[in-house]
Design a protein around this motif. Structure first.
Motif, PDB file in Angstrom:
ATOM      1  N   ASP A 178       0.832  -1.197   0.000  1.00  0.00           N
ATOM      2  CA  ASP A 178       0.000   0.000   0.000  1.00  0.00           C
ATOM      3  C   ASP A 178       0.873   1.256   0.000  1.00  0.00           C
ATOM      4  O   ASP A 178       2.031   1.210   0.419  1.00  0.00           O
ATOM      5  N   ASP A 179       0.299   2.357  -0.434  1.00  0.00           N
ATOM      6  CA  ASP A 179       0.969   3.669  -0.371  1.00  0.00           C
ATOM      7  C   ASP A 179       2.362   3.606  -0.983  1.00  0.00           C
ATOM      8  O   ASP A 179       3.301   4.246  -0.477  1.00  0.00           O
ATOM      9  N   GLU A 235      -4.159   4.478  -6.670  1.00  0.00           N
ATOM     10  CA  GLU A 235      -5.241   4.821  -5.731  1.00  0.00           C
ATOM     11  C   GLU A 235      -5.506   6.324  -5.735  1.00  0.00           C
ATOM     12  O   GLU A 235      -4.683   7.116  -6.165  1.00  0.00           O
TER      13      GLU A 235
HETATM   14 CA    CA Z   1      -3.236   3.434   0.212  1.00  0.00          CA
END
Ligand code: CA
Ligand code: C2E
Ligand code: CA
Ligand code: CA
Length: 278
Positions: A178-179, A235
């Motif tokens: 993520d990220d 995202e």
């Molecule tokens: Ca994220």
């Protein structure tokens, strides 16, 4: 640790929905929330950029506080991590997400993975692996329909994390970072880990415009990610311009308000229904 320190600082010095709230009150509130079923999961679709097909769903926690209304995860996840309460809360999240996905599958909706955010602190729990395989068994969900979103901060303890990630991979769950781009790791690090997917952080997606530096950065992450055979997802997509840029640069999957905000289960079901028949 840098990231978390920043969150904590922000948290202690701020109000909750405009109402001052003490750390201890919030901590007690968190314990109660679990007992009294005040947590909910919202769901946000992940979409194949070229076709619009829904290929996954991310589960995001919400806290329906009797006195303060909806509380966003940014307001309480840092404290939950600090106090260790993220471990029981995280178990609830994992179970709930698996049960929900199984229910949707049983109702005839597409068999796609549900992605669950897993904190570093949960990774330090030696029972995590057993807990996850136990849930999958009990719920009757195939492991390939559970995806765990981890952040680059787990790289701080690369040896231990590698062992855990390999065990999770053995169960058959999907692993995504993520990220991506905000943290400690480089893509060359990740290629030694059993990672399936990288999620390009919203901050990079925010101001991608053609020929900008940010655009070049995103293009580079996509190229390298694909070369290393990761699935690449962006995202925080909010505009058509972002979609077009990402498509043109071969990013496969996207998530963001452009497609849908995170939705409670009933509305997610409706969203699935509409997109299935579209
Ligand atoms: Ca994220
Ligand atoms: P994240 O995992 O990076 O989740 C994405 C966040 O961006 C979500 O915020 C989502 O609602 C929001 N978002 C999605 N698309 C857009 C968009 O197009 N524009 C904008 N402005 N925002 C968008 P949310 O739900 O408030 O969650 C914030 C963070 O809290 C998450 O970031 C994650 O780090 C943490 N979190 C959320 N749910 C959980 C959970 O169940 N467990 C754990 N450990 N952490 C969670
Ligand atoms: Ca996430
Ligand atoms: Ca984020």
């Amino acid at each position: 640790a840098k990231e978390r320190g920043k969150n904590n600082f922000r948290f202690y010095s701020s109000n909750l929905n405009g109402i001052p709230i003490r750390k201890m009150e919030l901590e007690n509130g968190l314990r109660k929330a679990l007992e009294q079923n005040q947590f909910m999961l919202f769901y946000q679709p992940q979409v194949k950029l070229t076709t619009g097909e829904i290929v996954g769903i991310e589960a995001l926690i919400r806290w329906q506080h009797p006195g303060h209304g909806f509380i966003a995860p940014a307001e309480f996840i840092p404290l939950a991590e600090e106090t260790g309460l993220i471990v029981p809360i995280g178990k609830w999240i994992l179970r709930k997400a698996c049960e929900q996905m199984k229910a949707w599958q049983n109702a005839g909706f597409p068999h796609i993975p549900v992605a669950v955010n897993v904190s570093v602190r949960q990774f330090q729990d030696e029972h995590l692996i057993d807990y996850i395989s136990g849930i999958l068994d009990q719920v009757g969900l195939e492991a390939k329909y559970l995806e765990l979103e981890i952040t680059e901060s787990i790289m701080q303890n690369i040896e231990k994390s590698t062992i855990i990630l390999n065990q999770l991979k053995e169960i058959g769950v999907l692993l995504s970072v993520d990220d991506f781009g905000t943290g400690y790791s480089s893509l060359s690090y990740l290629k030694h880990l059993p990672i399936d997917k990288i999620k390009i952080d919203k901050s990079f997606v925010d101001d991608i415009v053609y020929h900008s530096n940010q655009g070049m950065m995103v293009k580079t992450i996509i190229d390298m990610g694909l070369n290393l055979q990761f699935v690449v997802i962006a995202e925080g997509i909010e505009t058509e311009e972002q979609v077009n840029f990402l498509k043109q640069n071969k990013c496969e999957i996207g998530q963001g308000y452009f497609y849908s905000q995170p939705l409670p289960d009933m509305q997610m079901k409706e969203f699935l229904r509409v997109h299935q028949s579209a």
